[in-house]
Design an enzyme around this catalytic site. Structure first.
Site, PDB file in Angstrom:
ATOM      1  N   ASP A 182       0.695  -1.347  -0.076  1.00 40.16           N
ATOM      2  CA  ASP A 182      -0.139  -0.102  -0.046  1.00 40.16           C
ATOM      3  C   ASP A 182       0.718   1.356   0.003  1.00 40.16           C
ATOM      4  O   ASP A 182       1.991   1.175   0.200  1.00 40.16           O
ATOM      5  CB  ASP A 182      -0.869   0.019   1.163  1.00 40.16           C
ATOM      6  CG  ASP A 182      -0.513  -0.593   2.424  1.00 40.16           C
ATOM      7  OD1 ASP A 182       0.809  -0.517   2.351  1.00 40.16           O
ATOM      8  OD2 ASP A 182      -1.119  -0.924   3.422  1.00 40.16           O
ATOM      9  N   ASN A 231      -7.800  -3.133  13.893  1.00 35.68           N
ATOM     10  CA  ASN A 231      -9.195  -3.341  13.551  1.00 35.68           C
ATOM     11  C   ASN A 231      -9.170  -4.463  12.497  1.00 35.68           C
ATOM     12  O   ASN A 231     -10.256  -4.603  12.205  1.00 35.68           O
ATOM     13  CB  ASN A 231      -9.825  -2.157  12.769  1.00 35.68           C
ATOM     14  CG  ASN A 231      -9.084  -1.589  11.780  1.00 35.68           C
ATOM     15  OD1 ASN A 231      -8.136  -2.339  11.139  1.00 35.68           O
ATOM     16  ND2 ASN A 231      -9.476  -0.799  11.117  1.00 35.68           N
ATOM     17  N   HIS A 271      -7.503  -4.813   9.954  1.00 40.54           N
ATOM     18  CA  HIS A 271      -7.088  -4.595   8.355  1.00 40.54           C
ATOM     19  C   HIS A 271      -5.796  -5.506   8.081  1.00 40.54           C
ATOM     20  O   HIS A 271      -4.832  -5.365   8.926  1.00 40.54           O
ATOM     21  CB  HIS A 271      -7.006  -3.011   7.970  1.00 40.54           C
ATOM     22  CG  HIS A 271      -5.810  -2.252   8.641  1.00 40.54           C
ATOM     23  ND1 HIS A 271      -5.921  -0.921   9.003  1.00 40.54           N
ATOM     24  CD2 HIS A 271      -4.781  -2.681   8.719  1.00 40.54           C
ATOM     25  CE1 HIS A 271      -4.939  -0.430   9.202  1.00 40.54           C
ATOM     26  NE2 HIS A 271      -4.141  -1.315   9.169  1.00 40.54           N
ATOM     27  N   GLU A 279      -9.863  -2.245   4.914  1.00 40.18           N
ATOM     28  CA  GLU A 279     -10.728  -1.797   6.249  1.00 40.18           C
ATOM     29  C   GLU A 279     -11.945  -2.436   6.440  1.00 40.18           C
ATOM     30  O   GLU A 279     -12.282  -3.326   5.590  1.00 40.18           O
ATOM     31  CB  GLU A 279     -10.922  -0.368   6.288  1.00 40.18           C
ATOM     32  CG  GLU A 279      -9.601   0.761   6.021  1.00 40.18           C
ATOM     33  CD  GLU A 279      -9.019   0.617   7.316  1.00 40.18           C
ATOM     34  OE1 GLU A 279      -9.044  -0.253   8.254  1.00 40.18           O
ATOM     35  OE2 GLU A 279      -8.304   1.900   7.701  1.00 40.18           O
TER      36      GLU A 279
HETATM   37  C1  F6R Z   1       1.266  -1.477   5.914  1.00 44.51           C
HETATM   38  C2  F6R Z   1      -0.097  -1.918   6.087  1.00 44.51           C
HETATM   39  C3  F6R Z   1      -0.806  -1.948   7.463  1.00 44.51           C
HETATM   40  C4  F6R Z   1      -0.015  -2.441   8.549  1.00 44.51           C
HETATM   41  C5  F6R Z   1      -0.828  -2.463   9.909  1.00 44.51           C
HETATM   42  C6  F6R Z   1      -0.032  -2.917  11.357  1.00 44.51           C
HETATM   43  O1  F6R Z   1       1.976  -1.466   4.761  1.00 44.51           O
HETATM   44  O2  F6R Z   1      -0.501  -2.617   5.301  1.00 44.51           O
HETATM   45  O3  F6R Z   1      -1.837  -2.964   7.235  1.00 44.51           O
HETATM   46  O4  F6R Z   1       0.608  -3.777   8.553  1.00 44.51           O
HETATM   47  O5  F6R Z   1      -1.238  -1.077  10.000  1.00 44.51           O
HETATM   48  O6  F6R Z   1       0.913  -1.698  11.226  1.00 44.51           O
HETATM   49  P1  F6R Z   1       2.005  -1.804  12.539  1.00 44.51           P
HETATM   50  O7  F6R Z   1       2.977  -2.754  12.334  1.00 44.51           O
HETATM   51  O8  F6R Z   1       2.443  -0.253  12.612  1.00 44.51           O
HETATM   52  O9  F6R Z   1       1.212  -1.995  13.992  1.00 44.51           O
END
Ligand code: F6R
Length: 241
Positions: free
Chosen positions: A67, A136, A138, A143
Site C-alpha cells: 500500500d 481493527n 485490516h 479496512e
Molecule cells: C502497512 C500495512 C498495514 C500495517 C498495519 C499494522 O503496509 O499494510 O496493514 O501492517 O497497520 O501496522 P503496525 O505494524 O504499525 O502495527
C-alpha cells in the site's frame, strides 16, 4: 496455519526474517510482497544483517508493496516508498527497478489501481507476502467493510486507522485520509503468507482474526482460508490464544 511463538520483538523479527531469508535462498528471483508499519522494522533489520554477513543476495529479488498513502511523494518521510528505501532497499543489493510501491502521487486513481494490478500479474504473482495486522483487523489498508475488496483500490481510511497511524506523524491533521492498497484477492493469491504481530494491543485482534468467524468486518479473518499461512507473534500478541 502455523503459529510460531517468540518471547519478544527481537525473536519475532529474527524468526520472520529467517522465513523470508529461506524464501530468497530457495528462489533467488522470488517475488516478495512487503508491508510497512512498526511491526516489520526489526524483520527488515535482520534481513539487512543477513545481507551484510553475505548470507543473502537480493540482486534478482522483486518486491511489491501492499500500500501507499494517496498524496504523499516518495521523498515524503511518511510515504511507504520512503519507508521501504530507508528500512530495506538502500541497505541491500536489490535493484530499485525491481521494487514496486503504488504511486501516491497518481492523479488518476483508477488508472493507478489498474497499473498496479498489472504489475502483480506481470510478476507472476507473489511467492511470499509479509503482513502486519491493524488493530481493527485490516491487512494492507483493506479496512472492515461489508464485502472483501478484490484487487488494488483506493480506500478511505477509518478513524481507528488514522488514530493508530497518527503516532508516526507530527500532527494528526497530517495523516492522509486515502490510500492505495492491494486487494484481498491479490493477497490471498500469494503462495505463502507470513503475518507478524507484537505487543498486547494486537492480542484481541489476533484472537478474532484467526479464531473468530471469517467476515469482511475483520479483513484478516480471510487468512483462515489460505492454505499456507504462518503467524509469528511475540508472547504479548499471542497472549489470548
Ligand atoms: C502497512 C500495512 C498495514 C500495517 C498495519 C499494522 O503496509 O499494510 O496493514 O501492517 O497497520 O501496522 P503496525 O505494524 O504499525 O502495527
Amino acid at each position: 496455519m502455523r503459529i510460531y511463538r517468540a518471547k519478544d520483538y527481537e525473536e519475532m523479527s529474527r524468526k520472520a526474517a529467517n522465513l523470508i531469508a529461506a524464501q530468497v535462498i530457495m528462489k533467488p528471483d522470488c517475488v516478495l510482497g512487503l508491508a510497512t508499519g512498526t511491526t516489520p522494522v526489526g524483520t527488515y533489520r535482520q534481513l539487512v544483517e543477513g545481507y551484510e554477513k553475505g548470507d543473502l543476495d537480493f540482486s534478482a529479488v522483486k518486491t511489491v508493496n501492499l500500500d501507499e498513502y494517496k498524496g504523499l511523494s516518495p521523498e515524503n518521510n511518511q510515504s511507504y516508498r520512503y519507508f521501504m528505501n530507508e528500512n530495506l532497499f538502500r541497505h541491500v543489493n536489490i535493484c530499485l527497478e525491481n521494487t514496486n510501491v503504488p504511486n501516491g502521487l497518481a492523479e488518476d486513481a483508477e488508472a493507478e489501481c489498474a497499473r498496479y494490478n498489472q504489475v502483480i500479474r506481470d510478476l507472476g504473482g507473489i511467492d511470499l507476502q509479509l503482513l502486519g495486522l491493524g488493530v481493527n483487523g485490516h491487512i494492507g489498508f483493506n479496512e472492515p467493510d461489508d464485502a472483501f475488496a478484490k484487487e488494488t483500490h483506493l480506500v478511505t481510511l477509518t478513524q481507528s486507522t488514522i488514530d493508530a497511524n497518527s503516532r508516526l506523524f507530527d500532527r494528526i491533521e497530517d495523516v492522509p485520509h486515502y490510500a492505495f492498497t492491494m486487494g484481498i484477492r491479490s493477497i490471498m493469491q500469494a503462495r505463502k503468507i507470513l503475518v507478524v504481530a507484537n505487543g498486547e494491543n494486537k492480542a484481541d485482534i489476533i484472537k478474532k482474526a484467526f479464531f473468530g468467524p471469517v467476515t469482511p468486518q475483520v479483513p484478516a479473518s480471510i487468512l483462515q482460508m489460505h492454505p499456507d499461512v504462518i503467524l509469528v507473534g511475540d508472547e504479548a500478541a499471542l497472549g489470548k490464544i
